[in-house]
Design an enzyme around this catalytic site. Structure first.
Site, PDB file in Angstrom:
ATOM      1  N   VAL A   1      -8.050  10.650   8.403  1.00 48.14           N
ATOM      2  CA  VAL A   1      -9.299  11.415   8.295  1.00 48.14           C
ATOM      3  C   VAL A   1     -10.260  11.001   9.403  1.00 48.14           C
ATOM      4  O   VAL A   1     -10.656   9.842   9.512  1.00 48.14           O
ATOM      5  CB  VAL A   1      -9.951  11.195   6.916  1.00 48.14           C
ATOM      6  CG1 VAL A   1     -11.249  12.008   6.820  1.00 48.14           C
ATOM      7  CG2 VAL A   1      -8.985  11.598   5.813  1.00 48.14           C
TER       8      VAL A   1
ATOM      9  N   TYR B   1       0.841  -1.205   0.000  1.00 47.42           N
ATOM     10  CA  TYR B   1       0.000   0.000   0.000  1.00 47.42           C
ATOM     11  C   TYR B   1       0.874   1.252   0.000  1.00 47.42           C
ATOM     12  O   TYR B   1       0.640   2.189  -0.777  1.00 47.42           O
ATOM     13  CB  TYR B   1      -0.912  -0.014   1.224  1.00 47.42           C
ATOM     14  CG  TYR B   1      -1.799   1.200   1.362  1.00 47.42           C
ATOM     15  CD1 TYR B   1      -2.946   1.333   0.582  1.00 47.42           C
ATOM     16  CD2 TYR B   1      -1.500   2.202   2.279  1.00 47.42           C
ATOM     17  CE1 TYR B   1      -3.761   2.440   0.705  1.00 47.42           C
ATOM     18  CE2 TYR B   1      -2.316   3.314   2.411  1.00 47.42           C
ATOM     19  CZ  TYR B   1      -3.444   3.426   1.624  1.00 47.42           C
ATOM     20  OH  TYR B   1      -4.246   4.532   1.746  1.00 47.42           O
TER      21      TYR B   1
ATOM     22  N   LEU C   1      -3.573  13.259   2.271  1.00 46.70           N
ATOM     23  CA  LEU C   1      -4.420  13.469   3.446  1.00 46.70           C
ATOM     24  C   LEU C   1      -3.815  12.819   4.676  1.00 46.70           C
ATOM     25  O   LEU C   1      -3.270  11.716   4.608  1.00 46.70           O
ATOM     26  CB  LEU C   1      -5.808  12.881   3.216  1.00 46.70           C
ATOM     27  CG  LEU C   1      -6.576  13.335   1.981  1.00 46.70           C
ATOM     28  CD1 LEU C   1      -7.956  12.665   1.979  1.00 46.70           C
ATOM     29  CD2 LEU C   1      -6.706  14.841   1.915  1.00 46.70           C
ATOM     30  N   GLY C   2      -3.960  13.499   5.813  1.00 45.42           N
ATOM     31  CA  GLY C   2      -3.666  12.874   7.085  1.00 45.42           C
ATOM     32  C   GLY C   2      -4.728  11.824   7.400  1.00 45.42           C
ATOM     33  O   GLY C   2      -5.588  11.512   6.564  1.00 45.42           O
TER      34      GLY C   2
ATOM     35  N   LYS D   1       0.998   3.908  -3.160  1.00 44.20           N
ATOM     36  CA  LYS D   1       0.581   5.294  -2.947  1.00 44.20           C
ATOM     37  C   LYS D   1       1.702   6.282  -3.264  1.00 44.20           C
ATOM     38  O   LYS D   1       1.467   7.359  -3.818  1.00 44.20           O
ATOM     39  CB  LYS D   1       0.098   5.488  -1.505  1.00 44.20           C
ATOM     40  CG  LYS D   1      -1.266   4.885  -1.213  1.00 44.20           C
ATOM     41  CD  LYS D   1      -2.343   5.595  -2.013  1.00 44.20           C
ATOM     42  CE  LYS D   1      -3.732   5.093  -1.651  1.00 44.20           C
ATOM     43  NZ  LYS D   1      -4.785   5.781  -2.440  1.00 44.20           N
TER      44      LYS D   1
END
Length: 233
Positions: free
Chosen positions: A90, A57, A87-88, A61
Site C-alpha cells: 500500500v 507473518y 492487499l498489495g 496471514k
C-alpha cells in the site's frame, strides 16, 4: 463468531495481505506464469531473505485468510457472506505524522534503509514482483464491497505488478535529486502475469496508476522528513 452470534451481520470483509497469494510452485522450483486469487502461498518452503518473524507473518496471514473464507462455506453458521481483500503493497500519502512501513518499502531504494530494503527483497522473492495499490483505492475497495447487494469470496486488491528495479528506475529518472544505488536497479526479469480482474469485473474502478502511487510515496516521505536531497553519481 461474534458476527454469527449477533444474528444481524450478513457480510464480513477481511483485510488480508498479498503475502498469502504467492505464485511460488509447491515444490519451490520457481513461479507459476500468473498470480491471481487461485494462488495460495506454500507453507512448506524456506523463503529467500526471510527471518523467523517474516516467516511466521506469512504463515499466520495465509492460515487466517483460509480460515475466514471457510466460514463462507459452513452451512452451520447460516448465510454469512465472507469477503477477503488481500492487499498489495500500500502506497500513497497519509494523514499520520510518520511514514507508514509500506510506504517506507517503496522508497527504500532512496533511503537505503537496511530493514525496509530486506523486507522489500523478501516480498519480491515471495510473490515474484510487487503488487502495489494506493491507500485511497484500498479504502474505496472496502466501501465498494460493503455496498454490493451480494458479494463473497477472495479479491486481490492491486492495480499494478512491478519489479523493485522498475520502482528504483522510476525514482532515478524522475527524482534525480535523490541518489539511487546501482544495485537497486538490477534484478531478475520475471514474466509473471497479473491475472486477476475480479474486482474490476464487479464494477470497481482503480483511480491511481503506478506513477501516481510512486509520486505520492515521495510526497509522503518528504512531508515527514524521511528523504534527504542528494545528487546521483
Amino acid at each position: 463468531m461474534s458476527c454469527v452470534r449477533s444474528r444481524s451481520v450478513r457480510r464480513v470483509i477481511y483485510t488480508a495481505s498479498v503475502v498469502s497469494t504467492s505464485p511460488l510452485m509447491e515444490d519451490g522450483s520457481g513461479f507459476k506464469d500468473f498470480i491471481d486469487e487461485t494462488c495460495w502461498t506454500p507453507l512448506n518452503l524456506s523463503y529467500a531473505y526471510s527471518n523467523p518473524n517474516l516467516t511466521e507473518y506469512v504463515i499466520s496471514k495465509t492460515l487466517t485468510e483460509e480460515q475466514i473464507l471457510s466460514y463462507g462455506t459452513n452451512s452451520d453458521i447460516g448465510e454469512l457472506e465472507m469477503v477477503t481483500l488481500p492487499l498489495g503493497v500500500v502506497g500513497g500519502d497519509t494523514f499520520q505524522s510518520y511514514t507508514p512501513l509500506s510506504v517506507a518499502l517503496f522508497i527504500s531504494s532512496l533511503t537505503n534503509g537496511e530493514f525496509t530494503y530486506q523486507a522489500l527483497r523478501f516480498l519480491k522473492e515471495l510473490v515474484g514482483k510487487l503488487p502495489i495499490v494506493h491507500i485511497d483505492d484500498v479504502c474505496e475497495a472496502h466501501i465498494f464491497c460493503m455496498e454490493q447487494p451480494s458479494i463473497r469470496g477472495r479479491f486481490l486488491c492491486a492495480n499494478s505488478y512491478v519489479s523493485s528495479s522498475e520502482i528504483a528506475d522510476y525514482y532515478r529518472k524522475n527524482y534525480p535529486e535523490h541518489h539511487v544505488k546501482q544495485e537497486y536497479l538490477k534484478g531478475p526479469k520475471r514474466e509473471i502475469k497479473w491475472g486477476t480482474t475480479k474486482l474490476i469485473e464487479k464494477g470497481f474502478v482503480y483511480k491511481y496508476d503506478t506513477k501516481m502511487i510512486l509520486d505520492d510515496c515521495i510526497k509522503c516521505a518528504k512531508k515527514n522528513g524521511d528523504l534527504l536531497t542528494t545528487k546521483n553519481n
